[in-house]
Design a protein around this motif. Structure first.
Motif, mmCIF file in Angstrom:
data_model
loop_
_atom_site.group_PDB
_atom_site.id
_atom_site.type_symbol
_atom_site.label_atom_id
_atom_site.label_comp_id
_atom_site.label_asym_id
_atom_site.label_seq_id
_atom_site.Cartn_x
_atom_site.Cartn_y
_atom_site.Cartn_z
ATOM 1 N N LYS A 214 47.995 4.206 -13.508
ATOM 2 C CA LYS A 214 48.827 3.760 -12.349
ATOM 3 C C LYS A 214 48.021 4.110 -10.916
ATOM 4 C CE LYS A 214 53.402 2.594 -14.214
ATOM 5 N NZ LYS A 214 54.745 3.146 -14.325
ATOM 6 N N LYS A 215 47.164 5.090 -10.918
ATOM 7 C CA LYS A 215 46.486 5.293 -9.835
ATOM 8 C C LYS A 215 45.518 4.116 -9.381
ATOM 9 C CE LYS A 215 46.368 10.374 -10.757
ATOM 10 N NZ LYS A 215 45.564 11.547 -11.009
ATOM 11 N N ILE A 219 45.702 -2.156 -10.626
ATOM 12 C CA ILE A 219 46.896 -2.105 -11.687
ATOM 13 C C ILE A 219 48.321 -1.914 -10.996
ATOM 14 C CG2 ILE A 219 48.018 -0.826 -13.493
ATOM 15 C CD1 ILE A 219 45.359 -2.427 -14.151
ATOM 16 N N ALA A 220 48.422 -1.239 -10.010
ATOM 17 C CA ALA A 220 49.561 -0.993 -9.158
ATOM 18 C C ALA A 220 50.027 -2.278 -8.649
ATOM 19 C CB ALA A 220 49.472 0.156 -8.129
ATOM 20 N N GLU A 221 49.289 -2.850 -8.059
ATOM 21 C CA GLU A 221 49.457 -4.397 -7.449
ATOM 22 C C GLU A 221 50.001 -5.230 -8.282
ATOM 23 O OE1 GLU A 221 47.444 -7.251 -4.565
ATOM 24 O OE2 GLU A 221 46.732 -5.165 -4.127
ATOM 25 N N LEU A 222 49.323 -5.450 -9.376
ATOM 26 C CA LEU A 222 49.655 -6.209 -10.536
ATOM 27 C C LEU A 222 50.863 -6.066 -11.128
ATOM 28 C CD1 LEU A 222 46.116 -6.746 -12.429
ATOM 29 C CD2 LEU A 222 47.607 -8.354 -11.328
ATOM 30 N N THR A 223 51.271 -4.739 -11.227
ATOM 31 C CA THR A 223 52.408 -4.106 -11.912
ATOM 32 C C THR A 223 53.791 -4.549 -10.791
ATOM 33 O OG1 THR A 223 51.316 -2.631 -12.794
ATOM 34 C CG2 THR A 223 53.849 -2.341 -12.798
ATOM 35 N N LYS A 224 53.472 -4.357 -9.575
ATOM 36 C CA LYS A 224 54.217 -4.493 -8.574
ATOM 37 C C LYS A 224 54.644 -5.976 -8.444
ATOM 38 C CE LYS A 224 55.106 -3.598 -3.326
ATOM 39 N NZ LYS A 224 54.288 -3.262 -2.396
ATOM 40 N N ILE A 230 53.797 -2.364 -18.178
ATOM 41 C CA ILE A 230 53.197 -1.304 -19.042
ATOM 42 C C ILE A 230 54.292 -0.594 -19.835
ATOM 43 C CG2 ILE A 230 51.929 0.884 -18.560
ATOM 44 C CD1 ILE A 230 51.047 -0.124 -15.938
ATOM 45 N N VAL A 231 53.868 -0.112 -20.971
ATOM 46 C CA VAL A 231 54.804 0.568 -21.957
ATOM 47 C C VAL A 231 54.146 1.574 -22.545
ATOM 48 C CG1 VAL A 231 54.635 -1.253 -24.038
ATOM 49 C CG2 VAL A 231 56.796 0.124 -23.400
#
Ligand SMILES: [Zn+2]
Length: 246
Positions: A214-215, A219-224, A230-231
């Motif tokens: 998540k750093k 990835i942070a943007e795609l997750t948001k 993510i699991v």
């Protein structure tokens, strides 16, 4: 003269009509969804549209993990490898990224009952996510539009066991051990017995690798934006079961 002109016009009309009807039908790619078909006429080769199309084939993490039911029941879904190779030679579109340990008993494609082109696998000892692994994850999430990311630790992990024992003589193995050390510290603080401590460290290591992933800004943007789920989970060597890590 007039008659000749009329014949010429008629001939030209017939020629243009026949060539119009002679146009071959536009072939739709095998993977194209109905939803994206009407948009394509307006936004041909539009990058954003491509991303939408990829996500229209979304498959949930629960569905991905259902493949584990087949594995535990000792059955496999039908695989037509000839057909898969032919279709996949044009490109890949893995729905899920799996980060797993290199342990020979933890093969994501087998324990999740997947065929070719379904999951993008990153494997390192202790399912440790270093900069190279993270770059691989970013590539799959951003460019291949994978929608799920599963970090899969496993019971009796040799890398976590080694980290519980301390550093070795090899600087390369030590780089793995150091990555797992925060999970070892967390587990030892719980003052549990040896087996419980190992299991706690395995689970905490999964959580730590997720924090590392998540750093990544990508990835942070795609997750948001809801494009990537993510699991964390643990694969049980004895039963073949996969359980979630909270
Ligand atoms: Zn392992």
């Amino acid at each position: 003269m007039k008659r000749n002109l009329l014949l010429l016009v008629s001939a030209l009309f017939l020629f243009s009509s026949s060539s119009f009807y002679a146009q071959p039908p536009i072939k739709k790619p095998l993977t194209q969804s109905v939803k994206s078909e009407s948009k394509e006429a307006k936004h041909d080769k539009d990058e954003h549209h491509d991303a939408e199309e990829e996500h229209s084939h979304a498959i949930s993490i629960d569905e991905v993990l259902k493949g584990n039911d087949n594995f535990r029941a000792n059955v496999r879904k039908n695989q037509d490898f000839d057909k898969q190779r032919e279709e996949l030679s044009k490109g890949q579109k893995p729905h899920t990224i799996v980060v797993a340990c290199s342990d020979s008993r933890v093969c994501p494609e087998i324990v999740l009952d997947n065929g070719l082109g379904e999951i993008f696998v990153v494997r390192t000892a202790g399912n440790v996510v270093d900069s190279v692994a993270l770059g691989s994850i970013e590539y799959a999430a951003e460019h291949l539009h994978s929608q799920n990311l599963v970090i899969m630790g496993h019971t009796s992990c040799g890398a976590v066991t080694a980290a519980l024992s301390g550093e070795t003589e090899s600087p390369y193995i030590n780089s793995i051990i150091r990555n797992i050390q925060p999970a070892v510290k967390f587990a030892k603080n719980k003052k549990a017995d040896k087996n419980k401590t190992l299991n706690l460290a395995i689970e905490e290591n999964v959580r730590n690798q997720i924090k590392m992933i998540k750093k990544s800004k990508i990835i942070a943007e795609l997750t948001k934006e809801g494009h990537l789920n993510i699991v964390g989970c643990v694969y049980h060597l004895d039963t073949g079961e996969i359980t979630y890590v909270k």
